[in-house]
Design an enzyme around this catalytic site. Structure first.
Site, PDB file in Angstrom:
ATOM      1  N   GLU A   1      17.504  29.861 113.912  1.00 16.65           N
ATOM      2  CA  GLU A   1      17.699  31.293 114.491  1.00 16.65           C
ATOM      3  C   GLU A   1      19.210  31.321 114.820  1.00 16.65           C
ATOM      4  OE1 GLU A   1      16.590  34.427 115.478  1.00 16.65           O
ATOM      5  OE2 GLU A   1      18.490  35.078 116.400  1.00 16.65           O
ATOM      6  N   GLN A   2      20.017  32.354 114.469  1.00 16.71           N
ATOM      7  CA  GLN A   2      21.383  32.461 114.771  1.00 16.71           C
ATOM      8  C   GLN A   2      21.824  32.661 116.313  1.00 16.71           C
ATOM      9  OE1 GLN A   2      22.824  35.923 112.860  1.00 16.71           O
ATOM     10  NE2 GLN A   2      21.841  37.426 114.084  1.00 16.71           N
TER      11      GLN A   2
ATOM     12  N   ARG B   1       8.953  44.405 123.828  1.00 19.58           N
ATOM     13  CA  ARG B   1       9.312  43.622 122.641  1.00 19.58           C
ATOM     14  C   ARG B   1       9.465  42.087 123.193  1.00 19.58           C
ATOM     15  NH1 ARG B   1      11.959  47.131 118.205  1.00 19.58           N
ATOM     16  NH2 ARG B   1      12.539  45.209 117.359  1.00 19.58           N
TER      17      ARG B   1
ATOM     18  N   TYR C   1       6.384  56.285 125.817  1.00 19.20           N
ATOM     19  CA  TYR C   1       5.077  55.757 126.227  1.00 19.20           C
ATOM     20  C   TYR C   1       5.270  54.767 127.427  1.00 19.20           C
ATOM     21  CZ  TYR C   1       6.484  52.756 122.315  1.00 19.20           C
ATOM     22  OH  TYR C   1       7.343  51.923 121.511  1.00 19.20           O
TER      23      TYR C   1
ATOM     24  N   ASP D   1      11.935  43.259 108.194  1.00 21.85           N
ATOM     25  CA  ASP D   1      12.712  44.043 107.752  1.00 21.85           C
ATOM     26  C   ASP D   1      13.533  43.587 106.645  1.00 21.85           C
ATOM     27  OD1 ASP D   1      11.854  45.806 109.593  1.00 21.85           O
ATOM     28  OD2 ASP D   1      13.614  45.683 111.054  1.00 21.85           O
TER      29      ASP D   1
HETATM   30  C1  LIG Z   1      14.282  52.965 117.147  1.00 18.73           C
HETATM   31  C2  LIG Z   1      13.428  51.914 116.702  1.00 18.73           C
HETATM   32  C3  LIG Z   1      11.702  51.890 117.206  1.00 18.73           C
HETATM   33  C4  LIG Z   1      10.883  51.246 116.554  1.00 18.73           C
HETATM   34  N1  LIG Z   1       9.613  51.131 117.032  1.00 18.73           N
HETATM   35  C5  LIG Z   1       8.839  50.395 116.470  1.00 18.73           C
HETATM   36  C6  LIG Z   1       7.299  50.294 116.732  1.00 18.73           C
HETATM   37  O1  LIG Z   1       6.963  51.230 117.537  1.00 18.73           O
HETATM   38  N2  LIG Z   1       6.346  49.665 116.174  1.00 18.73           N
HETATM   39  C7  LIG Z   1       6.739  48.816 114.971  1.00 18.73           C
HETATM   40  O2  LIG Z   1       5.842  48.191 114.467  1.00 18.73           O
HETATM   41  N3  LIG Z   1       7.864  48.761 114.578  1.00 18.73           N
HETATM   42  C8  LIG Z   1       9.104  49.455 115.216  1.00 18.73           C
HETATM   43  N4  LIG Z   1      10.199  49.232 114.716  1.00 18.73           N
HETATM   44  C9  LIG Z   1      10.562  48.311 113.947  1.00 18.73           C
HETATM   45  C10 LIG Z   1      10.876  46.977 114.326  1.00 18.73           C
HETATM   46  O3  LIG Z   1      11.833  46.980 115.372  1.00 18.73           O
HETATM   47  C11 LIG Z   1      11.019  46.168 113.171  1.00 18.73           C
HETATM   48  O4  LIG Z   1      10.441  46.422 111.872  1.00 18.73           O
HETATM   49  C12 LIG Z   1      10.964  44.842 113.510  1.00 18.73           C
HETATM   50  O5  LIG Z   1      11.681  44.324 114.715  1.00 18.73           O
HETATM   51  C13 LIG Z   1      11.227  43.796 112.311  1.00 18.73           C
HETATM   52  O6  LIG Z   1      10.971  42.362 112.664  1.00 18.73           O
HETATM   53  P1  LIG Z   1      11.609  41.031 111.773  1.00 18.73           P
HETATM   54  O7  LIG Z   1      11.139  40.014 112.561  1.00 18.73           O
HETATM   55  O8  LIG Z   1      11.362  41.413 110.260  1.00 18.73           O
HETATM   56  O9  LIG Z   1      13.371  41.507 112.239  1.00 18.73           O
HETATM   57  P2  LIG Z   1      14.207  41.326 113.156  1.00 18.73           P
HETATM   58  O10 LIG Z   1      13.287  41.954 114.592  1.00 18.73           O
HETATM   59  O11 LIG Z   1      15.366  41.842 113.201  1.00 18.73           O
HETATM   60  O12 LIG Z   1      14.414  39.518 113.601  1.00 18.73           O
HETATM   61  C14 LIG Z   1      15.137  39.053 112.643  1.00 18.73           C
HETATM   62  C15 LIG Z   1      15.691  37.785 113.450  1.00 18.73           C
HETATM   63  O13 LIG Z   1      16.654  37.096 112.582  1.00 18.73           O
HETATM   64  C16 LIG Z   1      17.822  36.652 113.336  1.00 18.73           C
HETATM   65  N5  LIG Z   1      18.945  36.537 112.022  1.00 18.73           N
HETATM   66  C17 LIG Z   1      19.444  37.533 111.586  1.00 18.73           C
HETATM   67  N6  LIG Z   1      20.601  36.880 110.833  1.00 18.73           N
HETATM   68  C18 LIG Z   1      20.326  35.534 110.736  1.00 18.73           C
HETATM   69  C19 LIG Z   1      20.835  34.589 110.135  1.00 18.73           C
HETATM   70  N7  LIG Z   1      21.910  34.656 109.274  1.00 18.73           N
HETATM   71  N8  LIG Z   1      20.634  33.100 110.397  1.00 18.73           N
HETATM   72  C20 LIG Z   1      19.608  33.019 111.291  1.00 18.73           C
HETATM   73  N9  LIG Z   1      18.879  34.006 111.978  1.00 18.73           N
HETATM   74  C21 LIG Z   1      19.209  35.277 111.686  1.00 18.73           C
HETATM   75  C22 LIG Z   1      17.839  37.704 114.477  1.00 18.73           C
HETATM   76  O14 LIG Z   1      18.730  37.190 115.185  1.00 18.73           O
HETATM   77  C23 LIG Z   1      16.518  38.150 114.648  1.00 18.73           C
HETATM   78  O15 LIG Z   1      16.057  37.071 115.638  1.00 18.73           O
HETATM   79  C24 LIG Z   1      11.276  50.120 115.389  1.00 18.73           C
HETATM   80  C25 LIG Z   1      12.532  50.257 115.043  1.00 18.73           C
HETATM   81  C26 LIG Z   1      13.425  51.034 115.396  1.00 18.73           C
HETATM   82  C27 LIG Z   1      14.883  51.157 115.066  1.00 18.73           C
END
Ligand SMILES: Cc1cc2nc3c(=O)[nH]c(=O)nc-3n(C[C@H](O)[C@H](O)[C@H](O)COP(=O)(O)OP(=O)(O)OC[C@H]3O[C@@H](n4cnc5c(N)ncnc54)[C@H](O)[C@@H]3O)c2cc1C
Length: 407
Positions: A34-35, A108, A217, A295
């Site tokens: 994790e960065q 979160r 909510y 994502d």
């Molecule tokens: C306004 C808004 C509302 C939302 N509401 C919802 C909801 O109600 N329900 C829902 O299911 N989803 C919701 N989402 C979507 C949700 O936030 C994301 O889809 C989710 O956080 C994706 O998780 P992830 O683990 O793929 O990525 P992230 O949560 O972005 O985690 C990525 C991790 O990787 C780390 N990282 C990044 N680059 C590097 C690197 N080069 N080296 C090491 N570490 C790195 C980051 O620091 C982070 O810890 C919402 C999004 C938005 C914008």
């Protein structure tokens, strides 16, 4: 065969940690890079549908989640100016009756902390902080993760769970070309005791209006009020969770909206703004022994509230595939085969929902009534949501479609 297989995960977000937990529970060795210098999540909420709560509960997290979640009785739609209200669907007991699992709202940071604790309980030193990934290499039967500080870590599988700006996605498939949607999302939290009682009913509320919509909510047993507001404007294009705006600017974006909306905005301490960028679904997520999840491979607009839900599903299905197939490229082909159609449908459905929420017809109160009656009729709502919640990542078919050529 699991024994001794080492999986290297970039990113300790919700997706990376769910994958780590699902893999550790199956006997894999897992390292997460994790960065960030410390673990945590931003101040905001998630809606978690039955499809994702099924996965989280199957990973042994039910009790911890129940102690921090808020359980909505249902969802409703409200009209931006008059406040007229329509029931969207029941949740609470009816989600459990229909899908076997609850639909809940969670802070979160609470869900993130539960996942961190569960991962560490299985492997205390699995998560490495201050570890920014810059790339990877496929090497023979394994893969190497490259860190900014010069470290090279070897394992059998590399997983990019590094979010919407994924460095691994760029390394694997080149720079993506997102398009600005013309929408900006505001978000903020308010302590529930600062708001009037009628706004604190346990329902998820979706205000719709011309050029914008608002979702709010309750979180954390009802103690915190979560606000997300999306407005069409084209002067802000920074896609980040940490850019602050002001309550005044947010209020200007929602001038003319109902008094309840103005009350909430007036109580926001520090609203944040995020430009919403759109990306076409990717048809491939893996190269050799490296793959992506969350994502990193299917960033979505948040209009079906399923981004984190998809990342959670990915984590479990990936672990099931790596357990089922000894050959890593075969496992990754099975993972893509199980996941790409569903996640692409969510990405497209989310974009469609945005157009539905912001429709210009809503500016005319008389036409708005008819528009809502048609667009939110029970059958249409069921078509839009039922397939999302019914999905069972613990059991979905993971047949390997074919052994794909690796690059
Ligand atoms: C306004 C808004 C509302 C939302 N509401 C919802 C909801 O109600 N329900 C829902 O299911 N989803 C919701 N989402 C979507 C949700 O936030 C994301 O889809 C989710 O956080 C994706 O998780 P992830 O683990 O793929 O990525 P992230 O949560 O972005 O985690 C990525 C991790 O990787 C780390 N990282 C990044 N680059 C590097 C690197 N080069 N080296 C090491 N570490 C790195 C980051 O620091 C982070 O810890 C919402 C999004 C938005 C914008």
């Amino acid at each position: 065969m699991v024994a001794g297989k080492r999986v290297l995960i970039a990113g300790a977000g919700i997706g990376g940690l769910t994958a780590a937990l699902a893999l550790l529970r199956r006997g894999f060795d897992v390292e997460v890079y994790e960065q960030a210098a410390s673990l945590g999540e931003i101040g905001a909420g998630f809606q978690v549908g039955a499809n994702a709560s099924r996965v989280l509960f199957s990973l042994g997290l039910e009790e911890q989640i129940r102690s921090v979640y808020a359980l909505p009785a249902g969802k409703e739609v409200r009209l931006w100016n008059s406040g007229q209200t329509w029931k969207l669907f029941d949740l609470g007991d009816s989600s459990v009756e229909r899908y076997g699992f609850p639909y809940f709202m969670v802070h979160r940071a609470d869900l993130h902390a539960i996942l961190v604790d569960a991962v560490r309980a299985l492997k205390a030193d699995a998560i490495h902080l201050n570890s920014r990934i810059t790339g990877y290499e496929n090497a023979g039967d394994g893969a190497v993760l490259l860190l900014e500080d010069g470290r090279r870590v070897t394992g059998e599988v590399v997983v990019g769970a590094d979010g919407v700006h994924s460095a691994l996605r760029r390394e694997m498939f080149g720079a993506s070309d997102p398009s600005f949607t013309g929408c900006v999302a505001w978000r903020g939290l308010v302590p529930a005791d600062r708001l009037p009682q009628h706004l604190l009913r346990p329902v998820g509320t979706n205000w719709i209006g011309p050029g914008g919509h608002i979702v709010h909510y309750l979180l954390r047993r009802g103690e915190i009020f979560n606000f997300v507001a999306v407005v069409e404007r084209d002067d802000w294009t920074v896609e980040s969770w940490t850019e602050r705006g002001s309550a005044d600017e947010c209020a200007r974006d929602f001038a003319g909206w109902h008094d309840d909306v103005q009350t909430i905005i007036g109580e926001l301490d520090a609203p944040y703004k995020w430009a919403l960028l759109g990306r076409e679904p990717m048809m491939r997520w893996s190269v050799g022994n490296a793959t992506l999840l969350g994502d990193a491979c299917h960033p979505t607009l948040p209009f079906l509230a399923q981004g984190a839900g998809m990342a959670i599903e990915d984590g479990l299905v990936l672990a099931r595939c790596l357990e089922a197939y000894d050959d890593v490229p075969t496992a990754l082909a099975a993972y893509e085969g199980a996941r790409i159609d569903r996640t692409s449908r969510v990405v497209r459905g989310s974009a469609e929902n945005g157009r539905r929420f912001h429709n210009n017809t809503l500016s005319d109160t008389a036409q708005a009534q008819h528009y809502v009656d048609v667009e939110w009729q029970e059958k249409k709502v069921e078509e839009r949501y039922d397939w999302l919640f019914r999905y069972d990542a613990t059991n979905v078919s993971i047949d390997a479609p074919r052994v794909r050529e690796t690059a």
